[in-house]
Design a protein around this motif. Structure first.
Motif, mmCIF file in Angstrom:
data_model
loop_
_atom_site.group_PDB
_atom_site.id
_atom_site.type_symbol
_atom_site.label_atom_id
_atom_site.label_comp_id
_atom_site.label_asym_id
_atom_site.label_seq_id
_atom_site.Cartn_x
_atom_site.Cartn_y
_atom_site.Cartn_z
ATOM 1 N N GLU A 1 93.578 -19.942 -19.845
ATOM 2 C CA GLU A 1 94.060 -21.142 -19.877
ATOM 3 C C GLU A 1 95.376 -21.543 -18.970
ATOM 4 O O GLU A 1 95.111 -22.458 -18.112
ATOM 5 C CB GLU A 1 94.112 -21.919 -21.347
ATOM 6 C CG GLU A 1 94.583 -23.231 -21.268
ATOM 7 C CD GLU A 1 94.692 -23.730 -22.627
ATOM 8 O OE1 GLU A 1 95.500 -24.688 -22.927
ATOM 9 O OE2 GLU A 1 94.209 -22.981 -23.781
ATOM 10 N N THR B 1 95.375 -23.622 -15.525
ATOM 11 C CA THR B 1 96.224 -24.983 -15.506
ATOM 12 C C THR B 1 97.123 -24.710 -14.499
ATOM 13 O O THR B 1 97.497 -26.055 -13.494
ATOM 14 C CB THR B 1 97.078 -25.329 -16.864
ATOM 15 O OG1 THR B 1 95.982 -25.255 -17.850
ATOM 16 C CG2 THR B 1 97.859 -26.501 -16.793
ATOM 17 N N GLU C 1 90.125 -27.930 -15.338
ATOM 18 C CA GLU C 1 90.271 -28.626 -16.662
ATOM 19 C C GLU C 1 89.576 -28.468 -17.634
ATOM 20 O O GLU C 1 89.740 -28.627 -18.865
ATOM 21 C CB GLU C 1 90.567 -30.164 -16.215
ATOM 22 C CG GLU C 1 91.298 -30.960 -17.167
ATOM 23 C CD GLU C 1 91.541 -32.325 -16.633
ATOM 24 O OE1 GLU C 1 92.428 -32.973 -17.438
ATOM 25 O OE2 GLU C 1 91.605 -32.660 -15.480
ATOM 26 N N SER D 1 89.479 -25.032 -19.664
ATOM 27 C CA SER D 1 90.918 -24.984 -20.540
ATOM 28 C C SER D 1 90.936 -25.940 -21.443
ATOM 29 O O SER D 1 91.287 -25.514 -22.694
ATOM 30 C CB SER D 1 92.010 -25.178 -19.569
ATOM 31 O OG SER D 1 91.970 -24.159 -18.448
ATOM 32 N N LYS D 2 90.458 -27.242 -21.315
ATOM 33 C CA LYS D 2 90.803 -28.191 -22.375
ATOM 34 C C LYS D 2 89.390 -28.488 -23.335
ATOM 35 O O LYS D 2 89.658 -29.094 -24.639
ATOM 36 C CB LYS D 2 91.022 -29.563 -21.626
ATOM 37 C CG LYS D 2 92.145 -29.475 -20.924
ATOM 38 C CD LYS D 2 93.469 -28.949 -21.458
ATOM 39 C CE LYS D 2 94.724 -28.962 -20.621
ATOM 40 N NZ LYS D 2 95.870 -28.260 -21.353
#
Length: 323
Positions: free
Chosen positions: A103, A107, A301, A304-305
């Motif tokens: 992650e 980012t 994104e 990771s999110k």
């Protein structure tokens, strides 16, 4: 595109070397120059960059860890640090990057592209298996098997001494390591974030086992469990069951080491090649993953999110198999 860079960042994972090997050889196969960047973003800032050839990755597919080393860089989190990293890449003529990590790695790559236009394709390298956009991450299978091997050995001594063992595994807050270890290791119960397993339910499970003449128990806990780690949970259970002979084992970083499994070597090789092909196709800010046996690309994104949910079927399996 003529020159690309490859680096590993964040926590190491078995299979990272197999992925590096695949990236280098896929790049050479496609007539690209490839440069290794040591110690992740930290090494990028310091210019720890060197040319890699096919021979540079000989005899590493079976090795754990990462030959490119890994590090966490606070400096890269600043605009000034990223400026230094960009200048170093310019010095070596590197036009694109392949990042093997998780992650935080992705980012950072996304921000780097927004500021300096360096495209990055990522390979999911983390034992936690918590990245959305891939069924499995590099190192996960090996970590599970390493933990399971330890649990099998602990089961022997637990049975010999009529003890209750509280075993803490890694996996951050995902529970993806804990669940297969609980099922494969024959645990009486498992505690992972997001489930309703409580200290009271563990106490009930242990007492229920004793009523059925079960003399030993294995309790698996994920390190991110909100009730606390294995030490805290074991202490709370002991308060309610003073006559329990309990022990705590925290497996820790042993789960990150060792030779990668056959599955992780294959996965890492497939994803390393996919990353190179992704760059050649003009992709950027995406993670290469495997979904239903097919290569898929997911925006950083989103990878990771987005929460990667664990099927409740598995927790039900633990309950059913522990009766």
């Amino acid at each position: 595109m003529k020159r690309i860079g490859v680096f590993t960042s964040g926590g190491d994972a078995p299979g990272m070397n197999a992925c590096i090997r695949a990236v280098v050889r896929a790049a050479v196969f496609n007539n690209l120059e490839v440069y290794g960047i040591k110690r992740g973003y930290s090494g990028m800032i310091k210019g720890e960059i060197f040319r890699m050839e096919s021979s540079s990755v000989s005899n590493i597919v079976q090795r754990g860890g990462t030959i490119l080393k890994s590090a966490r860089s606070m400096e890269f989190m600043t605009k000034e640090g990223r400026q230094k990293a960009y200048e170093q890449l310019q010095e070596f003529g590197i036009e694109a990057l392949i990042a093997i990590g998780g992650e935080g790695t992705f980012t950072g790559a996304k921000v780097f592209f927004e500021e300096f236009g360096i495209p990055t394709v990522g390979a999911p390298g983390t034992i936690d298996n918590d990245l959305y956009g891939t069924d499995y991450t590099i190192g996960y299978d090996t970590a599970v098997n390493t933990a399971l091997d330890a649990i099998d050995k602990i089961r022997d001594t637990a049975d010999s001494h009529d003890r209750v063992f509280f075993i803490e595994v890694m996996g951050r807050d995902s529970g993806y390591i804990a669940i297969p270890c609980a099922i494969g290791g024959g645990a009486e119960t498992v505690m992972i974030p997001g489930t309703e397993t409580t200290v009271d339910s563990i106490i009930k499970t242990i007492r229920s086992g004793w009523e059925r003449s079960k003399t030993s128990s294995i309790i698996i806990l994920s390190e991110g469990e909100i009730e606390g780690g294995a030490t805290q949970v074991a202490a709370r259970v002991k308060e309610q069951i003073p006559n329990m002979d309990g022990r705590v084992t925290i497996l820790g970083h042993v789960q990150r080491g060792g030779a990668p499994s056959a599955f992780d070597r294959l996965l890492a090789s497939q994803l390393g090649i996919a990353c190179v092909e992704g760059l050649l196709e003009g992709r950027h800010n995406v993670m290469a993953g495997i979904i239903n046996s097919k290569v898929e690309f997911t925006p950083f994104e989103q990878a990771s999110k987005t929460k990667k949910l664990l099927s409740p079927i598995y927790t039900e399996m633990v309950k059913m198999l522990s009766v």
